[in-house]
Write a protein that holds these residues in place. Structure first.
Motif, PDB file in Angstrom:
ATOM      1  N   GLY A  61       0.812  -1.215   0.000  1.00 27.00           N
ATOM      2  CA  GLY A  61       0.000   0.000   0.000  1.00 27.00           C
ATOM      3  C   GLY A  61       0.839   1.255   0.000  1.00 27.00           C
ATOM      4  O   GLY A  61       0.553   2.217  -0.724  1.00 27.00           O
ATOM      5  N   VAL A  62       1.898   1.267   0.800  1.00 28.14           N
ATOM      6  CA  VAL A  62       2.793   2.428   0.846  1.00 28.14           C
ATOM      7  C   VAL A  62       3.475   2.612  -0.511  1.00 28.14           C
ATOM      8  O   VAL A  62       3.538   3.730  -1.032  1.00 28.14           O
ATOM      9  N   ALA A  73       2.443   1.707  -3.443  1.00 28.36           N
ATOM     10  CA  ALA A  73       1.465   2.151  -4.439  1.00 28.36           C
ATOM     11  C   ALA A  73       1.098   3.612  -4.269  1.00 28.36           C
ATOM     12  O   ALA A  73       0.927   4.333  -5.256  1.00 28.36           O
ATOM     13  N   GLU A  74       0.975   4.063  -3.037  1.00 25.74           N
ATOM     14  CA  GLU A  74       0.489   5.418  -2.790  1.00 25.74           C
ATOM     15  C   GLU A  74       1.590   6.463  -2.635  1.00 25.74           C
ATOM     16  O   GLU A  74       1.374   7.632  -2.951  1.00 25.74           O
ATOM     17  N   GLU A  75       2.753   6.044  -2.151  1.00 27.44           N
ATOM     18  CA  GLU A  75       3.813   7.017  -1.880  1.00 27.44           C
ATOM     19  C   GLU A  75       5.090   6.758  -2.673  1.00 27.44           C
ATOM     20  O   GLU A  75       6.015   7.571  -2.625  1.00 27.44           O
ATOM     21  N   ARG A 122       0.730   2.244   8.561  1.00 27.81           N
ATOM     22  CA  ARG A 122      -0.314   1.720   7.662  1.00 27.81           C
ATOM     23  C   ARG A 122      -0.892   0.405   8.171  1.00 27.81           C
ATOM     24  O   ARG A 122      -2.086   0.140   8.030  1.00 27.81           O
ATOM     25  N   ASN A 152      -3.529  -1.327  -6.007  1.00 25.22           N
ATOM     26  CA  ASN A 152      -2.319  -1.135  -5.203  1.00 25.22           C
ATOM     27  C   ASN A 152      -1.264  -2.188  -5.483  1.00 25.22           C
ATOM     28  O   ASN A 152      -0.076  -1.892  -5.492  1.00 25.22           O
ATOM     29  N   GLU A 154       6.266   0.197  -9.098  1.00 24.81           N
ATOM     30  CA  GLU A 154       7.232   0.899  -8.247  1.00 24.81           C
ATOM     31  C   GLU A 154       8.453   0.034  -7.974  1.00 24.81           C
ATOM     32  O   GLU A 154       9.584   0.509  -8.003  1.00 24.81           O
ATOM     33  N   THR A 159      -2.999   3.743 -14.447  1.00 20.63           N
ATOM     34  CA  THR A 159      -2.271   4.998 -14.218  1.00 20.63           C
ATOM     35  C   THR A 159      -2.781   6.163 -15.059  1.00 20.63           C
ATOM     36  O   THR A 159      -2.702   7.305 -14.637  1.00 20.63           O
TER      37      THR A 159
END
Length: 192
Positions: A17-18, A20-22, A35, A101, A108, A166
């Motif tokens: 999750g991190v 994917a989001e950050e 998280r 995610n 990433e 994306t």
């Protein structure tokens, strides 16, 4: 190191999750702990360092992408024609896009692998083995096309999922995800 498989999986899911989001820069033990909703320092009890966290997160993405037994069994059920291949590719793409995610974290991780040789080696080995397994399954199931068919579908459908997640506006006028998968398969695989 602490060995609680459920907690380890939850921490890796939090890392996904991190990522994917950050992005990879945002992946810290503190961000994972936050998280996952666990006390500070928990992730560092499970992973020796950030390199191990990245490597294990890449393994976890594959675990989460793995089809269930029913999807595998469906490969060997019914006719082996282009329509069946469309059905199978739709199921695959739907599974990949179902949890954005996971796919975004995978992208990433691949980007991060360009800067980390060990991560690159691990991900390359896993993706190559997966591609080889897909080719072998395609041949074993006697699906239409050959090794190159699987390679072109792999390339096209991975890009389709990446753009769909994306840059959805690029493809929205071209059809639904199911329609786009059918277009790809129908242009790659000749009618039998």
């Amino acid at each position: 190191m602490v060995r609680n498989p459920e907690r380890r999986a939850a921490l890796l899911d939090a890392a996904i999750g991190v990522l994917a989001e950050e992005g990879a820069r945002g992946l810290t033990f503190r961000a994972v702990d936050t998280r996952a909703g666990v006390p500070a320092g928990t992730a560092s009890n499970y992973f020796a360092n950030r390199e191990e966290l990245l490597a294990q997160a890449s393994v976890r993405t594959y675990e989460r992408f793995t089809p269930d037994q029913a999807e595998w069994d469906n490969v060997f059920t019914g006719p082996r024609d282009r329509a069946k291949l469309v059905e199978l590719m739709r199921a695959t793409v739907t599974r990949l896009a179902a949890d954005p995610n996971v796919y975004l974290a995978t992208l990433e991780l691949q980007l991060e692998a360009t800067r980390r040789p060990e991560l690159r080696r691990n991900i390359t080995e896993r993706v190559r083995a997966d591609l080889d397994a897909n080719i072998a399954s395609h041949e074993e199931a006697a699906m239409p096309g050959d090794r190159d068919t699987v390679l072109v579908l792999y390339l096209a459908l991975n890009r389709l999922v990446a753009d769909y997640l994306t840059l959805p506006g690029v493809l929205s006028a071209e059809g639904s995800l199911d329609e786009l998968v059918a277009k790809v398969v129908e242009h790659v695989v000749p009618e039998s």
